[in-house]
Design an enzyme around this catalytic site. Structure first.
Site, short mmCIF file in Angstrom:
data_model
loop_
_atom_site.label_atom_id
_atom_site.label_comp_id
_atom_site.label_asym_id
_atom_site.label_seq_id
_atom_site.Cartn_x
_atom_site.Cartn_y
_atom_site.Cartn_z
N PRO A 24 -8.15 -85.64 -38.13
CA PRO A 24 -7.97 -86.45 -39.34
C PRO A 24 -9.29 -86.61 -40.09
O PRO A 24 -10.30 -86.98 -39.50
CB PRO A 24 -7.47 -87.79 -38.79
CG PRO A 24 -7.94 -87.83 -37.37
CD PRO A 24 -7.97 -86.41 -36.89
N ALA A 57 -6.71 -90.90 -42.06
CA ALA A 57 -6.47 -92.32 -41.88
C ALA A 57 -5.72 -92.89 -43.08
O ALA A 57 -6.17 -92.77 -44.21
CB ALA A 57 -7.79 -93.06 -41.68
N GLN A 99 -1.86 -90.18 -39.27
CA GLN A 99 -2.68 -91.19 -38.59
C GLN A 99 -2.51 -92.53 -39.32
O GLN A 99 -2.87 -92.66 -40.49
CB GLN A 99 -4.15 -90.78 -38.57
CG GLN A 99 -5.00 -91.70 -37.71
CD GLN A 99 -6.47 -91.38 -37.79
OE1 GLN A 99 -7.09 -91.59 -38.83
NE2 GLN A 99 -7.04 -90.89 -36.71
N TYR A 180 -12.68 -99.32 -36.61
CA TYR A 180 -11.65 -99.96 -37.41
C TYR A 180 -10.90 -100.97 -36.53
O TYR A 180 -11.27 -101.21 -35.38
CB TYR A 180 -10.76 -98.90 -38.04
CG TYR A 180 -11.57 -97.96 -38.90
CD1 TYR A 180 -12.24 -98.43 -40.03
CD2 TYR A 180 -11.71 -96.61 -38.56
CE1 TYR A 180 -13.04 -97.58 -40.80
CE2 TYR A 180 -12.51 -95.76 -39.32
CZ TYR A 180 -13.16 -96.25 -40.44
OH TYR A 180 -13.96 -95.42 -41.20
N ARG A 227 -5.88 -91.95 -30.97
CA ARG A 227 -7.27 -91.53 -31.06
C ARG A 227 -8.20 -92.66 -30.65
O ARG A 227 -8.04 -93.80 -31.09
CB ARG A 227 -7.61 -91.09 -32.49
CG ARG A 227 -8.93 -90.30 -32.58
CD ARG A 227 -9.26 -89.91 -33.99
NE ARG A 227 -10.10 -88.72 -34.02
CZ ARG A 227 -10.94 -88.42 -35.00
NH1 ARG A 227 -11.08 -89.23 -36.03
NH2 ARG A 227 -11.65 -87.32 -34.97
N GLY A 314 -13.00 -80.81 -37.07
CA GLY A 314 -13.13 -81.63 -38.26
C GLY A 314 -13.67 -80.86 -39.44
O GLY A 314 -12.92 -80.18 -40.15
N THR A 315 -14.99 -80.93 -39.67
CA THR A 315 -15.54 -80.30 -40.87
C THR A 315 -15.36 -78.79 -40.88
O THR A 315 -15.27 -78.19 -41.95
CB THR A 315 -17.03 -80.65 -41.03
OG1 THR A 315 -17.73 -80.30 -39.85
CG2 THR A 315 -17.20 -82.14 -41.31
#
Length: 362
Positions: A24, A57, A99, A180, A227, A314-315
């Protein structure tokens, strides 16, 4: 060795064709109304060859924006916008989880009509600043949630899970990472409350487990992932015993029968060290997804050796819409462009070139 990345895997109710997953990645392309749109549908459909895409997210509850232009899934218009995405991904042959998320103390009044952010304890983020329409500003001190407010949080996640189902997703990932709200409750650096949601690990995990139970009640356990990032110091996070917390959580999560556990192995800022993956693999009996800085070769080796079942990129996936094909062929990878991570429009989002089918890594 690369072949390990391209064997099928049973992930809960899904059989996925490979073990190259998309992590994500918040990209802030949903506009100020937080509406998923056709550009986002194009972005995810371009990446549909991964075993599983995990969408960014997404606000479970209204009024909890932490990124200004991130998507939500709490309104009918947002559900309809996400349907554009899921239809496009499925048409391209892919599978996609959403997510679902609450930003907690990472939210800011300037993004939420002046509302003070909430958290387990009144402790602000001090390690960074937040993007707002006024530019980058300091995070606000959050208000500590009352125990009697927490059922409303759980109900918000339950409704978000229902909305994700209506929007056509294949499942949901509960966001319990990266500082978070759910992560804030888990770690003792941010949770300094007393009572049933503070103190012991069991109490600090109570809200997360209640959210998982609510989400499972909508989807069934085999369509729900989680996650975690017990080592990551992003958003001023810390725990006194991240390895111990990981080991305990991994064992406790077995009783839920989740589709997977998605574990971030490191710390963005390099402040905290430790091996989370080994104890997690030993304690957790389900599908374990590793994330954070894996190369294709390292991912393949970890899977071949049974240390992981899949890796979420990810990236690398951000910059390479055809990442599975490139990894299989040993082709060179596009470099990501950080300057466009959170901008608007297609630049750095849907315009990364696909592999030409000829060049090889050297």
């Amino acid at each position: 060795m690369t072949a390990a990345l391209f064997s099928p895997l049973q992930v809960g109710a899904l059989t996925v064709p490979n073990r190259v997953f998309m992590a994500p990645l918040t990209r802030a392309r949903a506009g100020e109304a937080h509406l998923p749109n056709a550009l986002m549908a194009e972005h995810y459909a371009q990446r549909a060859s991964g075993g599983l895409l995990i969408a960014e997210a997404t606000m479970a509850l209204d009024g909890n924006s932490a990124f200004w232009k991130e998507p939500g899934v709490h309104s009918q218009a947002q559900v309809e916008g996400w349907r554009l995405v899921t239809d496009a991904v499925h048409k391209a042959g892919g599978r996609i989880f959403l997510q679902i998320w609450h930003g907690g103390r990472a939210c800011h009044p300037d993004l939420n009509g002046g509302a003070q952010p909430v958290a387990p304890s009144a402790i602000p983020i001090t390690s960074d600043m937040v993007h707002t329409p006024k530019g980058k500003v300091a995070y606000a001190t959050p208000r500590a949630l009352r125990d009697d407010e927490l059922p409303g949080i759980v109900e918000g996640f339950r409704q978000a899970a229902r909305n994700a189902k209506t929007a056509g997703f294949d499942g949901v990932e509960v966001h319990g990472a990266n500082g978070y709200l759910l992560d804030e409750f888990l770690r003792d650096g941010s949770n300094q409350r007393t009572g049933p949601y503070g103190g012991s690990r069991e109490n600090r995990a109570r809200l997360l487990f209640e959210v998982l139970e609510a989400t499972i009640g909508v989807w069934g356990a085999d369509r729900v992932g989680l996650r975690l990032s017990p080592l990551n110091s992003f958003n001023s996070m810390k725990d006194s015993d991240p390895v111990g917390l990981t080991t305990w959580l991994a064992g406790e999560l077995n009783r839920f029968g989740l589709a997977y556990l998605h574990l971030m192995r490191g710390d963005f800022k390099g402040l905290q060290k430790g091996d989370l993956m080994t104890p997690a693999r030993a304690a957790y009996k389900g599908v374990l997804i590793g994330n954070m800085g894996y190369s294709g070769a390292e991912a393949a080796q970890a899977i071949a050796e049974g240390k992981l079942d899949a890796v979420a990129f990810g990236t690398a996936y951000l910059a390479n819409p055809d990442l599975p094909e490139r990894l299989r062929a040993g082709a060179p990878l596009n470099a990501p462009h950080p300057a466009t991570f959170y901008t608007e429009g297609p630049a750095g989002y849907t315009d990364y070139p696909r592999w030409d089918g000829v060049s090889r890594a050297v």
